[in-house]
Design a protein around this motif. Sequence first.
Motif, short mmCIF file in Angstrom:
data_model
loop_
_atom_site.label_atom_id
_atom_site.label_comp_id
_atom_site.label_asym_id
_atom_site.label_seq_id
_atom_site.Cartn_x
_atom_site.Cartn_y
_atom_site.Cartn_z
N ALA A 80 0.57 -1.31 0.26
CA ALA A 80 0.39 0.27 -0.47
C ALA A 80 0.87 1.24 -0.06
O ALA A 80 0.44 2.18 -0.73
CB ALA A 80 -1.13 0.30 1.22
N ILE A 81 2.24 1.26 0.16
CA ILE A 81 3.02 2.70 0.62
C ILE A 81 3.33 3.05 0.00
O ILE A 81 3.08 3.86 -1.06
CB ILE A 81 3.33 2.59 2.01
N PRO A 82 3.73 1.79 -1.31
CA PRO A 82 4.93 2.32 -2.74
C PRO A 82 3.35 2.09 -3.79
O PRO A 82 3.71 3.13 -4.57
CB PRO A 82 5.25 0.89 -3.03
N PHE A 83 2.31 1.44 -3.49
CA PHE A 83 1.72 2.02 -3.80
C PHE A 83 0.75 3.76 -4.39
O PHE A 83 0.32 3.87 -5.08
CB PHE A 83 0.11 0.78 -4.03
N VAL A 84 0.35 3.67 -3.32
CA VAL A 84 -0.26 5.06 -2.76
C VAL A 84 1.54 6.06 -3.51
O VAL A 84 0.08 7.09 -3.94
CB VAL A 84 -0.32 5.37 -1.43
N LYS A 85 2.11 5.48 -3.01
CA LYS A 85 2.73 6.66 -3.78
C LYS A 85 3.36 7.24 -4.64
O LYS A 85 3.00 7.85 -6.03
CB LYS A 85 4.64 6.13 -3.64
N GLN A 86 2.82 5.86 -5.97
CA GLN A 86 2.86 5.60 -7.20
C GLN A 86 1.50 7.03 -8.30
O GLN A 86 1.49 7.18 -9.07
CB GLN A 86 2.44 4.16 -8.51
N PHE A 87 0.30 5.89 -6.91
CA PHE A 87 -0.98 6.30 -7.75
C PHE A 87 -1.30 7.88 -7.54
O PHE A 87 -1.47 8.70 -8.25
CB PHE A 87 -1.81 6.03 -7.14
N THR A 88 -0.36 8.47 -5.84
CA THR A 88 -0.43 10.17 -6.02
C THR A 88 0.82 10.93 -7.37
O THR A 88 -0.12 11.97 -7.71
CB THR A 88 0.02 10.28 -4.59
N ALA A 89 1.52 10.16 -7.65
CA ALA A 89 2.12 10.41 -8.44
C ALA A 89 1.37 10.42 -10.69
O ALA A 89 1.66 11.11 -10.88
CB ALA A 89 4.06 9.75 -8.78
N ALA A 90 0.84 9.41 -10.62
CA ALA A 90 -0.27 9.52 -11.17
C ALA A 90 -1.30 11.09 -11.15
O ALA A 90 -1.20 11.18 -12.62
CB ALA A 90 -0.82 8.32 -11.35
N VAL A 91 -1.49 11.32 -10.17
CA VAL A 91 -2.48 11.74 -10.18
C VAL A 91 -2.26 12.98 -10.05
O VAL A 91 -1.84 14.19 -10.39
CB VAL A 91 -2.70 12.12 -8.71
N LYS A 92 -0.56 13.33 -9.76
CA LYS A 92 -0.39 14.53 -10.40
C LYS A 92 0.24 15.08 -11.38
O LYS A 92 0.62 16.07 -11.76
CB LYS A 92 1.35 14.74 -9.50
N THR A 93 0.61 13.91 -11.92
CA THR A 93 1.17 14.63 -13.46
C THR A 93 -0.19 15.01 -14.24
O THR A 93 -0.57 15.96 -15.16
CB THR A 93 1.49 12.90 -14.95
N VAL A 94 -1.75 14.77 -13.63
CA VAL A 94 -2.43 15.62 -14.11
C VAL A 94 -2.95 16.94 -13.74
O VAL A 94 -2.96 17.90 -14.07
CB VAL A 94 -3.51 14.69 -14.66
N ASP A 95 -3.02 17.06 -12.31
CA ASP A 95 -3.23 18.11 -11.43
C ASP A 95 -2.62 18.20 -10.39
O ASP A 95 -2.69 16.94 -8.65
CB ASP A 95 -4.57 17.93 -11.44
N GLU A 96 -1.64 18.58 -10.04
CA GLU A 96 -0.53 18.82 -8.36
C GLU A 96 -1.54 19.02 -7.84
O GLU A 96 -1.14 18.60 -6.24
CB GLU A 96 0.30 20.02 -8.69
N GLU A 97 -2.45 20.11 -7.77
CA GLU A 97 -3.00 20.09 -6.27
C GLU A 97 -4.12 19.10 -6.26
O GLU A 97 -4.06 18.49 -4.55
CB GLU A 97 -4.05 21.78 -6.67
N ALA A 98 -4.68 18.30 -6.12
CA ALA A 98 -5.46 17.11 -6.65
C ALA A 98 -4.88 16.43 -5.80
O ALA A 98 -4.92 15.58 -5.16
CB ALA A 98 -6.25 16.94 -7.97
N SER A 99 -3.45 15.92 -6.04
CA SER A 99 -2.45 14.91 -5.66
C SER A 99 -2.14 15.47 -3.95
O SER A 99 -1.76 14.61 -3.31
CB SER A 99 -1.52 14.82 -6.94
N ARG A 100 -2.25 16.60 -3.92
CA ARG A 100 -2.32 16.72 -2.30
C ARG A 100 -3.65 15.76 -1.82
O ARG A 100 -3.05 15.48 -0.44
CB ARG A 100 -2.05 17.85 -1.97
N TYR A 101 -4.56 15.35 -2.03
CA TYR A 101 -5.76 14.96 -1.49
C TYR A 101 -5.46 13.46 -1.35
O TYR A 101 -6.40 12.43 -1.41
CB TYR A 101 -6.64 15.41 -1.69
N VAL A 102 -4.43 12.79 -2.20
CA VAL A 102 -5.09 10.95 -2.57
C VAL A 102 -4.38 10.63 -1.19
O VAL A 102 -3.66 10.73 -0.22
CB VAL A 102 -4.03 10.84 -3.99
N HIS A 103 -5.40 9.48 -0.75
CA HIS A 103 -4.59 8.68 -0.11
C HIS A 103 -5.38 10.12 1.65
O HIS A 103 -4.62 9.01 3.40
CB HIS A 103 -4.14 8.15 0.60
N TRP A 104 -6.18 10.69 1.35
CA TRP A 104 -6.41 11.60 2.91
C TRP A 104 -6.66 10.76 3.97
O TRP A 104 -8.14 10.70 4.01
CB TRP A 104 -7.01 12.87 2.17
N GLY A 105 -6.02 11.22 4.68
CA GLY A 105 -6.45 10.67 5.93
C GLY A 105 -6.63 9.37 6.76
O GLY A 105 -6.77 9.13 7.64
#
Length: 452
Positions: A80-105
């Motif tokens: 899960a830990i490296p998965f979240v990092k990779q998924f967050t990175a994928a979101v960041k390539t589209v929208d950096e602001e949105a990537s901040r909220y992946v896996h929130w809390g």
Amino acid sequence: MSHLYASLFYQADVTEIFSDYALLKYMIQAEVALAQAQAHVGIIPESAAEIIVSVANTQGIQAIDFDSLAIAAGLAGNIAIPFVKQFTAAVKTVDEEASRYVHWGATSQDILDTACILQAQDALKVVELQLQFAYSTSLELAEKYRVEVMIGRTWLQQALPITFGHKAARWASSFKRDLDRLEQLKARVLTAQLGGAVGSLASLLDQGSQVVELYAAELNLNVPACTWHGERDRIVEIASFLAMATGNTGKMARDWSLMMQTEVAEVFEPTAKGRGGSSTMPHKRNPVAAASILAAANRVPALMSSVYQSMVQEHERSLGSWHAEWLALPEIFQLCAGALERTVEVLQGLEINSVNMQRNIECTNGLIMAEAVMMALAPKIGRLNAHHLVEQACKQAVAEKCHLKDAVSQIAEVQQYFDAAELQQIFKPESYLGNIQEQIDAVLKEAEGEAK
């Protein structure tokens, strides 16, 4: 499991559900549901959730580098830990602001536990369908062969007459109980997990409970009363159900494999090109489905030991015990589904040899009817006296290699109370079946009630 052995022990749909690719799909599904639930109550921006959903829909697992994920998982302690990092990175390539909220809390275990339950939900649908097929086929056998008399066996010895329909009715009854157990456990075990680091969801302030409800609704899962990171009874209940279902198929496979023995030859697994042969003996017809089912029934209890031991965990989240489930539960699911699939195949194509059933009933020269004679005589002279007389007649029949009826007919008390016609009736196996027909009726009636 080796790909070469998968078709022997597993079931294709369940194997796919527990594949690496499918696991990541379920984890993405959980992350999407989390974002949608949080956006709904204003914890994260609606626009961020929309971007997260869009990346999940357009890229999905293509956003994940499997090779690097596998390496990173060994360092992180879970995927899960490296998965979240990779998924967050994928979101960041589209929208950096949105990537901040992946896996929130959330915490890693929230996503992995929820993904596991989503896997179980889909896999249990496959298992339930197999159980329904097995149940309906067993009912058909019970009805069709309800008067097909065969020998009942205890301690692997011939005992008293039964019917093959009664044996099939007992199989059907066990499938019915499995289906009942499955239906009853769904409300308890198909439950979302979202608790954050220690189960308090403190990161969501006063909106934790609301988010959990929305999260579960997005995933079509039940809402937990409280977090269950450290309490693994839900996982154990799923595994225990699967173990019982596998054990029930193992019992049936043991039955029909013994009935397939050359000297018995009462039933046979269905034939097919390349099925059941021997690499050296052309005459062999082996119970190959039974072999696979019995192997599963042998393997699952060992896996269950690991699952039960995983219940003992430290405090709010555990070290090691939880991890052991990742190895055991998928294999238990696959073995159970495989055993059920092979059981259905056999039941639907089972070959019955009525001639051999009758032959085996007669092979003891009437000894199997000794209890019937004793119980007919007991009201006249007392059970103990009747037992003694019939026992002596049995010994005589064996010593003289004659039919028990001939030996019994020489007993004075038998001559006193029974004429030849009555004695002939006592020795008919079909006249000593007890309440077997009522039991079959009850099983069939129970099924009719389910169908309404």
